[in-house]
Design a protein around this motif. Sequence first.
Motif, PDB file in Angstrom:
ATOM      1  N   THR A  95       0.808  -1.214   0.000  1.00 22.99           N
ATOM      2  CA  THR A  95       0.000   0.000   0.000  1.00 22.99           C
ATOM      3  C   THR A  95       0.846   1.272   0.000  1.00 22.99           C
ATOM      4  N   SER A  96       2.168   1.135  -0.084  1.00 24.25           N
ATOM      5  CA  SER A  96       3.005   2.331  -0.136  1.00 24.25           C
ATOM      6  C   SER A  96       2.789   3.040  -1.478  1.00 24.25           C
ATOM      7  N   GLU A  97       3.018   4.336  -1.488  1.00 22.81           N
ATOM      8  CA  GLU A  97       2.745   5.145  -2.680  1.00 22.81           C
ATOM      9  C   GLU A  97       3.559   4.687  -3.885  1.00 22.81           C
ATOM     10  N   ASP A  98       4.816   4.341  -3.681  1.00 22.05           N
ATOM     11  CA  ASP A  98       5.676   3.931  -4.791  1.00 22.05           C
ATOM     12  C   ASP A  98       5.168   2.643  -5.441  1.00 22.05           C
ATOM     13  N   VAL A  99       4.781   1.687  -4.632  1.00 29.37           N
ATOM     14  CA  VAL A  99       4.309   0.408  -5.171  1.00 29.37           C
ATOM     15  C   VAL A  99       2.970   0.591  -5.868  1.00 29.37           C
ATOM     16  N   VAL A 100       2.070   1.358  -5.278  1.00 32.81           N
ATOM     17  CA  VAL A 100       0.763   1.608  -5.901  1.00 32.81           C
ATOM     18  C   VAL A 100       0.952   2.316  -7.236  1.00 32.81           C
ATOM     19  N   ALA A 101       1.832   3.312  -7.271  1.00 36.17           N
ATOM     20  CA  ALA A 101       2.088   4.033  -8.520  1.00 36.17           C
ATOM     21  C   ALA A 101       2.691   3.102  -9.573  1.00 36.17           C
TER      22      ALA A 101
ATOM     23  N   LEU B 286       2.416  -0.235  -9.784  1.00 40.08           N
ATOM     24  CA  LEU B 286       1.410  -1.201 -10.236  1.00 40.08           C
ATOM     25  C   LEU B 286       0.373  -0.533 -11.133  1.00 40.08           C
ATOM     26  N   THR B 287      -0.021   0.680 -10.792  1.00 38.58           N
ATOM     27  CA  THR B 287      -0.979   1.407 -11.620  1.00 38.58           C
ATOM     28  C   THR B 287      -0.405   1.672 -13.007  1.00 38.58           C
ATOM     29  N   ALA B 288       0.844   2.099 -13.067  1.00 38.11           N
ATOM     30  CA  ALA B 288       1.494   2.349 -14.359  1.00 38.11           C
ATOM     31  C   ALA B 288       1.603   1.060 -15.166  1.00 38.11           C
ATOM     32  N   LEU B 289       1.942  -0.032 -14.503  1.00 36.30           N
ATOM     33  CA  LEU B 289       2.066  -1.320 -15.191  1.00 36.30           C
ATOM     34  C   LEU B 289       0.727  -1.762 -15.765  1.00 36.30           C
ATOM     35  N   ILE B 290      -0.333  -1.628 -14.998  1.00 38.48           N
ATOM     36  CA  ILE B 290      -1.668  -2.028 -15.468  1.00 38.48           C
ATOM     37  C   ILE B 290      -2.126  -1.128 -16.600  1.00 38.48           C
ATOM     38  N   GLU B 291      -1.909   0.180 -16.473  1.00 35.92           N
ATOM     39  CA  GLU B 291      -2.304   1.102 -17.546  1.00 35.92           C
ATOM     40  C   GLU B 291      -1.531   0.787 -18.830  1.00 35.92           C
ATOM     41  N   ARG B 292      -0.260   0.477 -18.688  1.00 29.23           N
ATOM     42  CA  ARG B 292       0.539   0.137 -19.869  1.00 29.23           C
ATOM     43  C   ARG B 292       0.043  -1.155 -20.517  1.00 29.23           C
TER      44      ARG B 292
END
Length: 57
Positions: A37-43, A45-51
Motif C-alpha cells: 500500500t506504499s505510494e511507490d508500489v501503488v504508482a 502497479l498502476t502504471a504497469l496495469i495502464e501500460r
Amino acid sequence: MSKFPSFRGDDGMATVEYAIATLAAAALAAVLYLVVTSEDVVAGLTALIERALSVKF
C-alpha cells in the motif's frame, strides 16, 4: 493413582509453536500490507496495469 494428570516437560509445546507461527504470519502480513500500500508500489502497479491495458493488438 493421582487425580491430577502428570505433565511432561514438553506438554503444550504444539500450542506454543502454533501461537508463535500465527504471530509470525500476522507480522509478515502486516509488513506486506505496508509495502503493497506504499505510494511507490501503488504508482508502479498502476502504471504497469495502464501500460498493459493500452497495448494495441
